[in-house]
Scaffold this active site. Structure first.
Site, PDB file in Angstrom:
ATOM      1  N   GLY A 172     -44.490 -12.218  23.438  1.00  0.00           N
ATOM      2  CA  GLY A 172     -45.883 -11.802  23.615  1.00  0.00           C
ATOM      3  C   GLY A 172     -46.870 -12.939  23.772  1.00  0.00           C
ATOM      4  O   GLY A 172     -48.082 -12.726  23.643  1.00  0.00           O
ATOM      5  N   CYS A 185     -40.988 -20.583  34.280  1.00  0.00           N
ATOM      6  CA  CYS A 185     -41.011 -21.926  33.688  1.00  0.00           C
ATOM      7  C   CYS A 185     -39.984 -22.790  34.425  1.00  0.00           C
ATOM      8  O   CYS A 185     -39.190 -23.501  33.819  1.00  0.00           O
ATOM      9  CB  CYS A 185     -40.759 -21.889  32.186  1.00  0.00           C
ATOM     10  SG  CYS A 185     -39.266 -21.012  31.676  1.00  0.00           S
TER      11      CYS A 185
END
Length: 380
Positions: free
Chosen positions: A226, A334
């Site tokens: 989250g 990423c």
């Protein structure tokens, strides 16, 4: 533990990793079997292991073998230290050096796996060598100030009460770089009371670039812990934040983190309706984070990458279906590899002319944080 004993312990852990055991698992097993090791010893052994994995090929070349012993010898040589001063065989130190050990040479660029080097070079162009070099070093620790609970100045002051030094980044004042005592963070008052969260600079910059406004419905489609939901929670009033993940177990800590941060996030296993903004931070190679998780770059295979590309494409299309007309879709990874980033966006836009790209960012460790990609798309 003496410095020599720590080297011996790192050799033991590295040999387990080279035999196929994940790094965290190998370190945990060593720690549980070594009750004599204090917290400082465990931290030191961990640092030795991760430094060796970041520079696995070059340290093995310097040390004469791709073994735990070879990596430790090579690491000492790379640091300008004489390995003979620690490889003494005395006490718990490793046995003395053999005549053929420690006589090699190495190129730092070799610390990108051979099979992925062509992809790396094509993706990063004239920055490829510099980013590869940066990946050989430990990453800085970054915090995100939770503006729901504190200003950057207040967070810095509370961290200082626990002897943790942090400074704001001029590009994003809510991003704090930790300069001293990062290992105290999770026990600090600032962290435990929700004033700060651990989050790298690059995803913070990505979240700050999103078009977030009051009352918007926002879907964090691959929410995991989250971090993206919590990062945007304080950017506008009245946000409706919905978190979804294909593996709900990955969100198990989110309710606790949201409560600590003082924000509300709705967890939904099957989100419906349309959203003003959908965020798809998809599973990826993690190539942008290899200095934090160096074991991952040696475990990744060509087959793994191909499977990830299929998953990413499917998630991008599913998240796009939840965006209202005029709404936005944020595709994130990423990774620094083009196939996972611009390649996916090009393929998606080729299939769906209803979207167009309005912004694109690629951050690398040369910018101070991890490698991270953001493509911000708008639905016409």
């Amino acid at each position: 533990m003496t410095p020599g004993a720590r080297i011996s312990a790192a050799i033991e852990v590295l040999d387990r990793i080279l035999a196929g055991q994940p790094a965290e698992q190998a370190l945990l097993r060593w720690s549980r079997a070594s009750r004599f090791a204090g917290s400082g010893d465990r931290a030191a052994v961990r640092d030795l292991v991760f430094d060796a994995l970041r520079c696995r090929t070059s340290h093995a070349a310097l040390g004469g073998a791709l073994t735990g012993r070879g990596l430790m010898i090579g690491g000492l040589i790379a640091a300008g230290r004489d390995p003979g001063t620690l490889f003494t065989g005395e006490g718990h130190a490793p046995p003395p050096l053999a005549p053929d050990e420690g006589n090699g040479s190495a190129d730092g660029r070799s610390d990108i796996p051979d099979w992925i080097r062509p992809l790396w070079d094509r993706s990063l162009g004239d920055q490829a060598a510099a980013v590869a070099q940066a990946m050989r070093h430990r990453a800085p620790v970054w915090l995100r100030v939770n503006m729901v609970k504190a200003t950057p100045a207040e967070a810095v002051a509370v961290l200082g009460d626990d002897s943790i030094a942090a400074v704001p980044d001029p590009r994003l004042p809510t991003a704090l770089r930790v300069m001293e005592n990062e290992r105290r963070l999770t026990q600090s008052h600032a962290y435990r009371n929700g004033l700060v969260e651990l989050q790298d600079l690059s995803p913070q910059l990505a979240c700050a670039a999103l078009p977030v406004g009051p009352g918007m419905r926002v879907l964090d489609y691959c929410a995991g812990g989250g971090g993206k939901s919590l990062a945007i929670a304080g950017q506008a009033d009245g946000l409706i934040l919905v978190a979804h993940d294909a593996d709900p177990a990955r969100m198990r800590d989110l309710p606790r983190r949201a409560e600590r941060a003082g924000v509300k996030v709705h967890i939904d296993s099957s989100p419906s309706g349309s959203f003003d903004l959908a965020i798809a931070d998809v599973p990826c190679s993690g190539s942008g984070t290899w200095r934090r998780a160096p074991d991952a770059k040696w475990r990744l295979t060509d087959a793994d990458l191909c499977a990830l590309l299929s998953v990413q494409a499917a998630i991008l299309r599913k998240a796009a279906a939840r965006v209202r007309p005029g709404g936005h879709l944020a595709y994130m990874t990423c990774s620094v590899l083009d196939a996972e980033n611009d390649g996916q966006v090009r393929a998606f836009l080729g299939d769906d002319p209803g979207f167009s790209q309005m912004a694109r960012h690629l951050w690398t460790p040369l910018d101070g944080g991890d490698g991270f990609f953001l493509s911000l798309l708008v639905r016409r």
